[in-house]
Scaffold this motif. Structure first.
Motif, PDB file in Angstrom:
ATOM      1  N   TYR A  19       6.065 -27.339  28.627  1.00  0.00           N
ATOM      2  CA  TYR A  19       5.012 -28.359  28.707  1.00  0.00           C
ATOM      3  C   TYR A  19       5.440 -29.653  28.012  1.00  0.00           C
ATOM      4  CZ  TYR A  19       0.787 -26.624  30.923  1.00  0.00           C
ATOM      5  OH  TYR A  19      -0.134 -26.227  31.843  1.00  0.00           O
ATOM      6  N   VAL A  20       6.064 -29.495  26.850  1.00  0.00           N
ATOM      7  CA  VAL A  20       6.516 -30.681  26.110  1.00  0.00           C
ATOM      8  C   VAL A  20       7.485 -31.486  26.984  1.00  0.00           C
ATOM      9  CG1 VAL A  20       7.875 -31.458  24.121  1.00  0.00           C
ATOM     10  CG2 VAL A  20       6.178 -29.643  23.840  1.00  0.00           C
ATOM     11  N   MET A  46       6.445 -35.816  40.745  1.00  0.00           N
ATOM     12  CA  MET A  46       5.049 -35.790  41.175  1.00  0.00           C
ATOM     13  C   MET A  46       4.432 -37.166  40.972  1.00  0.00           C
ATOM     14  SD  MET A  46       4.670 -32.619  42.095  1.00  0.00           S
ATOM     15  CE  MET A  46       3.012 -31.938  42.038  1.00  0.00           C
ATOM     16  N   GLY A  47       3.221 -37.330  41.501  1.00  0.00           N
ATOM     17  CA  GLY A  47       2.528 -38.591  41.335  1.00  0.00           C
ATOM     18  C   GLY A  47       2.072 -38.797  39.899  1.00  0.00           C
ATOM     19  N   LYS A  48       1.604 -40.011  39.644  1.00  0.00           N
ATOM     20  CA  LYS A  48       1.115 -40.314  38.291  1.00  0.00           C
ATOM     21  C   LYS A  48      -0.055 -39.395  37.943  1.00  0.00           C
ATOM     22  CE  LYS A  48      -0.594 -44.088  35.500  1.00  0.00           C
ATOM     23  NZ  LYS A  48      -1.007 -45.488  35.453  1.00  0.00           N
ATOM     24  N   TYR A  49      -0.903 -39.122  38.951  1.00  0.00           N
ATOM     25  CA  TYR A  49      -2.024 -38.208  38.740  1.00  0.00           C
ATOM     26  C   TYR A  49      -1.820 -36.976  39.627  1.00  0.00           C
ATOM     27  CZ  TYR A  49      -4.140 -42.358  36.736  1.00  0.00           C
ATOM     28  OH  TYR A  49      -4.383 -43.472  35.975  1.00  0.00           O
ATOM     29  N   VAL A  50      -1.733 -35.819  38.996  1.00  0.00           N
ATOM     30  CA  VAL A  50      -1.600 -34.575  39.755  1.00  0.00           C
ATOM     31  C   VAL A  50      -2.976 -33.902  39.798  1.00  0.00           C
ATOM     32  CG1 VAL A  50      -0.445 -32.345  39.927  1.00  0.00           C
ATOM     33  CG2 VAL A  50       0.792 -34.329  39.023  1.00  0.00           C
ATOM     34  N   ILE A  51      -3.510 -33.781  41.012  1.00  0.00           N
ATOM     35  CA  ILE A  51      -4.851 -33.226  41.182  1.00  0.00           C
ATOM     36  C   ILE A  51      -4.724 -31.780  41.643  1.00  0.00           C
ATOM     37  CG2 ILE A  51      -7.047 -33.467  42.396  1.00  0.00           C
ATOM     38  CD1 ILE A  51      -6.308 -36.391  42.916  1.00  0.00           C
ATOM     39  N   GLN A  52      -5.157 -30.858  40.783  1.00  0.00           N
ATOM     40  CA  GLN A  52      -5.117 -29.433  41.135  1.00  0.00           C
ATOM     41  C   GLN A  52      -6.536 -28.993  41.475  1.00  0.00           C
ATOM     42  OE1 GLN A  52      -2.692 -26.895  38.486  1.00  0.00           O
ATOM     43  NE2 GLN A  52      -2.478 -28.714  37.223  1.00  0.00           N
ATOM     44  N   VAL A  53      -6.721 -28.515  42.695  1.00  0.00           N
ATOM     45  CA  VAL A  53      -8.051 -28.067  43.122  1.00  0.00           C
ATOM     46  C   VAL A  53      -8.028 -26.553  43.271  1.00  0.00           C
ATOM     47  CG1 VAL A  53      -9.845 -28.241  44.880  1.00  0.00           C
ATOM     48  CG2 VAL A  53      -8.416 -30.233  44.362  1.00  0.00           C
ATOM     49  N   TRP A  99       8.193 -34.053  35.339  1.00  0.00           N
ATOM     50  CA  TRP A  99       8.593 -32.859  36.097  1.00  0.00           C
ATOM     51  C   TRP A  99       9.836 -32.270  35.442  1.00  0.00           C
ATOM     52  CZ3 TRP A  99      13.016 -32.536  39.576  1.00  0.00           C
ATOM     53  CH2 TRP A  99      13.780 -33.706  39.614  1.00  0.00           C
ATOM     54  N   LEU A 100      10.226 -31.064  35.927  1.00  0.00           N
ATOM     55  CA  LEU A 100      11.313 -30.355  35.263  1.00  0.00           C
ATOM     56  C   LEU A 100      12.564 -30.316  36.146  1.00  0.00           C
ATOM     57  CD1 LEU A 100       9.237 -27.389  33.764  1.00  0.00           C
ATOM     58  CD2 LEU A 100      10.102 -29.409  32.549  1.00  0.00           C
ATOM     59  N   ALA A 101      13.401 -31.314  35.990  1.00  0.00           N
ATOM     60  CA  ALA A 101      14.703 -31.297  36.679  1.00  0.00           C
ATOM     61  C   ALA A 101      15.571 -30.210  36.036  1.00  0.00           C
ATOM     62  CB  ALA A 101      15.374 -32.658  36.532  1.00  0.00           C
ATOM     63  N   LYS A 102      16.595 -29.759  36.772  1.00  0.00           N
ATOM     64  CA  LYS A 102      17.433 -28.677  36.267  1.00  0.00           C
ATOM     65  C   LYS A 102      18.035 -29.017  34.898  1.00  0.00           C
ATOM     66  CE  LYS A 102      21.522 -25.981  37.404  1.00  0.00           C
ATOM     67  NZ  LYS A 102      22.312 -26.537  36.298  1.00  0.00           N
ATOM     68  N   GLU A 103      18.515 -30.262  34.765  1.00  0.00           N
ATOM     69  CA  GLU A 103      19.165 -30.601  33.485  1.00  0.00           C
ATOM     70  C   GLU A 103      18.166 -30.636  32.329  1.00  0.00           C
ATOM     71  OE1 GLU A 103      19.173 -32.460  36.242  1.00  0.00           O
ATOM     72  OE2 GLU A 103      18.897 -34.593  35.812  1.00  0.00           O
ATOM     73  N   ILE A 104      16.894 -30.879  32.656  1.00  0.00           N
ATOM     74  CA  ILE A 104      15.870 -30.856  31.601  1.00  0.00           C
ATOM     75  C   ILE A 104      15.581 -29.400  31.205  1.00  0.00           C
ATOM     76  CG2 ILE A 104      13.446 -31.397  31.086  1.00  0.00           C
ATOM     77  CD1 ILE A 104      15.358 -33.840  31.134  1.00  0.00           C
TER      78      ILE A 104
END
Ligand code: FES
Length: 159
Positions: free
Chosen positions: A31-32, A74-81, A39-44
């Motif tokens: 999360y950090v 992802m977009g600036k705002y990720v909307i999870q429904v 987002w989580l690229a492979k190198e991250i």
């Protein structure tokens, strides 16, 4: 994608000290990283693995298992429904369908301006107040299509 900041690396190490094993710190550590990079690229993920002294493959496995970790920009705002049972009965599917139509995108996609991504997700753990959605780290409950439109409008104004 650049490397994680020293602040994030230090935060991940600090989190790991609070847990009995560094493996148990993996979810908050990811999360950090995601909060910093979006987002989580492979190198991250590799950096998170190194900071926790875990096998890289273990980190990839966890990150790919959970939908709340993003494996692409992802977009600036990720909307999870949520469209699971309680939300579905109370209109969650209609709300998700409305967002798909409004933005002209499918689950997991991002609007052309990079502002919004939408995700259809499983139970968000707030079934008593269904239907619900989460935008980044903010939670919205007892939704209607009108309420969703108002939320989107206010986010567009904020940009
Ligand atoms: S079913 Fe939607 S929050 Fe549980």
């Amino acid at each position: 994608m650049g490397k994680l900041s020293d602040t994030s690396i230090n935060k991940i190490k600090e989190i790991s000290r609070r847990y009995p094993t560094s493996e148990s710190a993996l979810l908050p550590a990811l999360y950090v990283a995601q909060r910093e990079k979006g987002w989580l690229a492979k190198e991250i993920m590799d950096e998170v693995a190194d900071a926790l002294d875990l096998p890289r493959v273990r980190v990839y496995g966890v990150a790919t298992f959970y939908t709340m970790y993003y494996k692409k920009p992802m977009g600036k705002y990720v909307i999870q429904v949520c469209t699971n049972v309680s939300c579905m009965i109370n209109g969650g599917e209609e709300i998700f369908g409305h967002l798909k139509k409004k933005f002209g995108i499918k689950s997991g996609e991002t609007t052309g301006d990079g502002l919004f991504s939408i995700l259809e997700v499983e139970c968000l753990g707030n079934c008593g107040n269904a239907p619900v959605m989460q935008v980044n780290e903010d939670f919205y409950e007892n939704l209607t299509i009108e309420a969703v439109d108002e939320i989107i409008d206010s986010l567009k104004k904020k940009k």
